[in-house]
Design an enzyme around this catalytic site. Structure first.
Site, PDB file in Angstrom:
ATOM      1  N   ASP A 145       9.374   2.574  -0.856  1.00  0.00           N
ATOM      2  CA  ASP A 145       8.423   3.295  -0.012  1.00  0.00           C
ATOM      3  C   ASP A 145       8.784   2.974   1.441  1.00  0.00           C
ATOM      4  O   ASP A 145       8.477   1.893   1.943  1.00  0.00           O
ATOM      5  CB  ASP A 145       7.002   2.833  -0.360  1.00  0.00           C
ATOM      6  CG  ASP A 145       5.948   3.440   0.566  1.00  0.00           C
ATOM      7  OD1 ASP A 145       6.319   4.022   1.601  1.00  0.00           O
ATOM      8  OD2 ASP A 145       4.758   3.303   0.247  1.00  0.00           O
ATOM      9  N   LYS A 199       5.450   9.698   8.270  1.00  0.00           N
ATOM     10  CA  LYS A 199       5.296   9.215   9.653  1.00  0.00           C
ATOM     11  C   LYS A 199       6.377   9.746  10.597  1.00  0.00           C
ATOM     12  O   LYS A 199       6.296  10.875  11.049  1.00  0.00           O
ATOM     13  CB  LYS A 199       5.227   7.683   9.660  1.00  0.00           C
ATOM     14  CG  LYS A 199       4.038   7.185   8.803  1.00  0.00           C
ATOM     15  CD  LYS A 199       3.573   5.827   9.190  1.00  0.00           C
ATOM     16  CE  LYS A 199       2.562   5.247   8.229  1.00  0.00           C
ATOM     17  NZ  LYS A 199       1.174   5.404   8.592  1.00  0.00           N
ATOM     18  N   TYR A 224       0.865  -1.181   0.000  1.00  0.00           N
ATOM     19  CA  TYR A 224       0.000   0.000   0.000  1.00  0.00           C
ATOM     20  C   TYR A 224       0.895   1.223   0.000  1.00  0.00           C
ATOM     21  O   TYR A 224       1.828   1.306   0.795  1.00  0.00           O
ATOM     22  CB  TYR A 224      -0.878  -0.019   1.256  1.00  0.00           C
ATOM     23  CG  TYR A 224      -1.738   1.210   1.453  1.00  0.00           C
ATOM     24  CD1 TYR A 224      -2.858   1.438   0.659  1.00  0.00           C
ATOM     25  CD2 TYR A 224      -1.438   2.126   2.454  1.00  0.00           C
ATOM     26  CE1 TYR A 224      -3.659   2.560   0.862  1.00  0.00           C
ATOM     27  CE2 TYR A 224      -2.231   3.247   2.657  1.00  0.00           C
ATOM     28  CZ  TYR A 224      -3.343   3.458   1.853  1.00  0.00           C
ATOM     29  OH  TYR A 224      -4.134   4.562   2.056  1.00  0.00           O
TER      30      TYR A 224
END
Ligand code: HOZ
Length: 428
Positions: free
Chosen positions: A240, A268, A145
């Site tokens: 990623d 994050k 994702y």
């Protein structure tokens, strides 16, 4: 646990004004049933809900809270910076410090551009890879994702998978036609895709440690193989690292596995809990971005001083302390305890872990791919989730999310978690 009276009332109101009552689908508890609780405050390894329940938290705001919630140095940095102004839309010195710190920690990040979320980072990296190579197709992997980017929301993990909608409505077929989706950990599949699209693949994008279908690891040699294939073909290799960046060490997954991607995406932890994203990598590719080059990318709040200050405080702290060995020790303690608990309860389970990221699946395993993860007994996971919640332990409300340990989790916290899990598993 006290009754969820206030949470229930808030959720009823939220349903009137917010689709599904939540601002991000994975919060809605659809993967486990029941209703979400509303949080009042968080500190260290704990959150308190609006009904006064204290919960030991293994979600950690989905990754950023590696030092624990409301870490004093981060809170102070935000307070100090806010007094000088909350947004400028003009270059500010914190952006330069952040870019330099990222480059020092992750050498492949020769140049970096800040943005506001992981989704923005991956979206921009894909556009850049296409602009740089002049090619259209991208390869992504099942269960990975990369945020809710059109071309990447194909066979995606996280909330999309939790809701059983790994392919979103609203994405033109012409877009998803440019995305080649392959199983993770299968190099032959990648070789076949390159052979089928000679000179057509702009990039491979992957989570080097997929953490949005639970958590599974790259097989030995897999990341090296992707590096070789992309290098030989002239395609761009994009890691990623929104979840793994500064989580698996200061150098992220690329540091841990000693692979140098062409581009990387972050989010994050680098925002210290404030909204942030970043993408960067090879200078010759990054210099294709406007204003130097023809690939456009922009953002009013990009490099926002509050996000930069919070992120710098987090990264500077992580760079100084002995945090990662401590996180590894807590992770190992949890892994050992959970394996034993499942065995004693006679529950078929697989516990995957790397550093302070983990996922327990209710299947014999091993779990190396989305297909393996799908074999987990999700009804059992839902019962386990609610059993743990009743014991005051908050796990991600989905089988398809990773858990996070923070530096604020003590050995006693882990011990209590294992003891609770042992009891809950016996009742499954
Ligand atoms: N990106 C997070 C990790 N799977 C989930 C956060 C969300 O979708 O709200």
């Amino acid at each position: 646990m006290k009754p969820s009276t206030r949470s229930k009332a808030l959720f009823a109101d939220a349903l009137k004004y917010i689709p599904g009552g939540v601002n991000s689908p994975v919060r809605a508890f659809r993967g486990v049933g029941g209703e979400p609780f509303f949080v009042d405050r968080a500190l260290g390894a704990r959150v308190w809900d609006v009904d006064g329940n204290e919960l030991l938290d293994y979600v950690g705001t989905w990754g950023p809270a590696i030092l624990g919630h409301a870490y004093p140095k981060i809170v102070q940095a935000i307070q100090r910076t806010a007094e000088q102004g909350t947004s400028f839309g003009i270059p500010n010195p914190l952006e330069v410090r952040m870019a330099e710190l990222i480059w020092r920690s992750v050498p492949s990040m020769q140049k970096v551009r800040m943005c506001n979320s992981g989704t923005e980072a991956t979206m921009s990296a894909i556009r850049l890879a296409r602009g740089f190579t002049g090619r259209d197709k991208i390869i992504k992997f099942e269960g990975c994702y990369h945020g809710h980017v059109d071309s990447l929301l194909v066979k995606a993990g996280s909330g999309a998978l939790t809701l059983g909608q790994p392919d979103s409505a609203g994405i033109p077929v012409a877009f998803s036609n440019e995305t080649v989706v392959l199983p993770f950990n299968d190099l032959d599949a990648v070789r076949r895709a390159f052979a089928a699209h000679p000179g057509g693949i702009a990039a491979i994008i992957l989570e080097p440690v997929p953490a949005n279908a639970g958590l599974y690891l790259p097989r030995s040699g897999y990341l090296e193989g992707l590096r070789e294939i992309t290098e030989a073909d002239g395609a761009v290799l994009i890691f990623d690292e929104v979840m793994t960046g500064f989580r698996l060490g200061m150098g992220g997954a690329q540091g841990k596995f000693a692979i140098t991607p062409d581009l990387s995406c972050f989010g994050k932890i680098i925002g210290g809990g404030l909204p942030v994203g970043a993408f960067g990598g090879r200078a010759d590719i990054m210099d294709c971005l406007a204003p130097l080059g023809p690939v456009y990318q922009a953002g009013t709040l990009s490099g926002n001083p509050l996000a930069m200050a919070a992120g710098l405080a987090a990264l500077e702290e992580l760079g100084q302390g002995e945090w990662y060995p401590k996180l590894e020790a807590r992770g190992a303690q949890l892994e050992e305890g959970m394996r034993q608990a499942a065995e004693r309860a006679g529950v078929p389970a697989t516990f995957n872990r790397i550093g302070s990221m983990f996922c327990g699946y209710f299947t014999e395993g091993p779990v190396w791919s989305l297909a393996d993860a799908m074999r987990s007994d999700r009804d059992r996971f839902a019962k386990y989730f609610h059993g743990m919640l009743a014991e005051g332990i908050y796990l991600a409300p989905s089988q398809f999310e990773a858990g996070f340990i923070s530096a604020a989790h003590t050995a006693e916290d882990i011990e209590a978690t294992v003891a609770a899990a042992a009891g809950v598993m016996k009742r499954l």
